[in-house]
Scaffold this motif. Sequence first.
Motif, PDB file in Angstrom:
ATOM      1  N   TYR A 125      31.900  61.691  26.587  1.00 44.57           N
ATOM      2  CA  TYR A 125      32.237  60.542  27.036  1.00 44.57           C
ATOM      3  C   TYR A 125      33.544  60.452  27.728  1.00 44.57           C
ATOM      4  O   TYR A 125      33.894  59.393  27.735  1.00 44.57           O
ATOM      5  N   ASP A 141      35.744  59.880  30.669  1.00 44.99           N
ATOM      6  CA  ASP A 141      35.346  59.546  32.084  1.00 44.99           C
ATOM      7  C   ASP A 141      36.157  60.381  33.378  1.00 44.99           C
ATOM      8  O   ASP A 141      36.976  61.054  33.019  1.00 44.99           O
ATOM      9  N   ALA A 147      31.464  63.003  31.398  1.00 46.80           N
ATOM     10  CA  ALA A 147      30.581  62.140  31.450  1.00 46.80           C
ATOM     11  C   ALA A 147      30.333  61.233  32.505  1.00 46.80           C
ATOM     12  O   ALA A 147      30.183  59.916  32.232  1.00 46.80           O
ATOM     13  N   GLY A 161      32.075  57.323  31.710  1.00 49.47           N
ATOM     14  CA  GLY A 161      32.184  57.926  30.588  1.00 49.47           C
ATOM     15  C   GLY A 161      30.715  57.659  29.933  1.00 49.47           C
ATOM     16  O   GLY A 161      30.419  58.259  28.630  1.00 49.47           O
ATOM     17  N   LEU A 162      29.679  57.254  30.624  1.00 51.04           N
ATOM     18  CA  LEU A 162      28.455  56.653  29.758  1.00 51.04           C
ATOM     19  C   LEU A 162      27.259  57.357  30.400  1.00 51.04           C
ATOM     20  O   LEU A 162      26.276  57.052  30.049  1.00 51.04           O
ATOM     21  N   ILE A 210      25.600  58.408  26.989  1.00 50.63           N
ATOM     22  CA  ILE A 210      25.672  57.391  25.797  1.00 50.63           C
ATOM     23  C   ILE A 210      24.449  56.475  26.237  1.00 50.63           C
ATOM     24  O   ILE A 210      23.713  55.952  25.422  1.00 50.63           O
ATOM     25  N   THR A 235      31.899  56.931  20.885  1.00 46.06           N
ATOM     26  CA  THR A 235      31.941  56.883  22.107  1.00 46.06           C
ATOM     27  C   THR A 235      33.483  57.056  22.508  1.00 46.06           C
ATOM     28  O   THR A 235      33.606  57.245  23.816  1.00 46.06           O
ATOM     29  N   ALA A 250      35.207  55.598  25.846  1.00 38.88           N
ATOM     30  CA  ALA A 250      34.209  54.870  26.812  1.00 38.88           C
ATOM     31  C   ALA A 250      33.566  53.833  25.942  1.00 38.88           C
ATOM     32  O   ALA A 250      32.639  53.171  26.408  1.00 38.88           O
TER      33      ALA A 250
END
Length: 304
Positions: A211, A213, A234, A238-239, A242, A263, A266
């Motif tokens: 997660y 970024d 990620a 960062g998603l 997720i 998370t 994120a």
Amino acid sequence: MERRQYLALGDSLRCIGDFCRYGWSRFSAAAIDCSQGFQTPRAEACALVARRLDLEPEDLPEVLSCRVTRAEAERILDAFYQREILRRPTAYILGEAWFAGLRFAVDERVLIPRSLLEPFIEEGFAPWVRAEGVRRILEIGTGSGCMAVALALRFPEATVDAVDISPEVLELATENVRRHDLEERIRLYPSDLFSAVGDARFDLIVSNPPYVDAAAMAQLPPEYRHEPRLALAAGEDGLDCILPLLDQAHAHLLPGGALVVETGDAEHALLARDLPYPLIWLEHPAGGSGVFVLLEGGGLLADR
């Protein structure tokens, strides 16, 4: 600095206390990053000294005045060299790390065990999860297998499917599952998120996915460069992992089941999205959140 030069710097050190103080001083001056495990330069130095002497850190107060042999001194200073000069994390130097009060084998194939999920696992995710109702658990991105083991021990009536995208990672996870005698309850297999799960459904799905970024990846301390990028990066916000987890989890949760996801930072990017999911953000004992629960049809508190 070359290794032989570094080792020569410790020629005047004699007793275990000397080495603990020396490592502590050098690590502090070098401003090593301690966020992957022991949290302070002093704790890092003491852990390296203790384990290189086949002791536990809590044993050190009883032996601080004891002298070390030449071979022991070289082992300790070599560990210090790796930590200070090469910025190799202590867990990788020792080949072990702790999670939920349990010791695990680790190396550069896997992320060093640490997670905001740890206290929530120890609490059985109460009150959102009813422990006696959990029979099937899926952990996505198992890494060292530490979380799968902790989940199996916390939910003794459940079986655990633990998946990871990397077959090499699963080799180490298998070693840790064996170490804790859980081969009959934990099944390990390669999968990119839910890709190899088929139509299986679970009472509880848990994940500590990548997660970090892009901006944060560019600013990570040198110690983090030793960890597998695949377990950290990620995408831009960062998603990247997720959001697919959220989109696909419904098809793999039993009625009343729960999805629990870490998370980290994120969380902010996720909150900025207009999501159709009723996420419940958990309050971490140390403050803040960084972990959410998504309940399927009312969660495990609901009657079945």
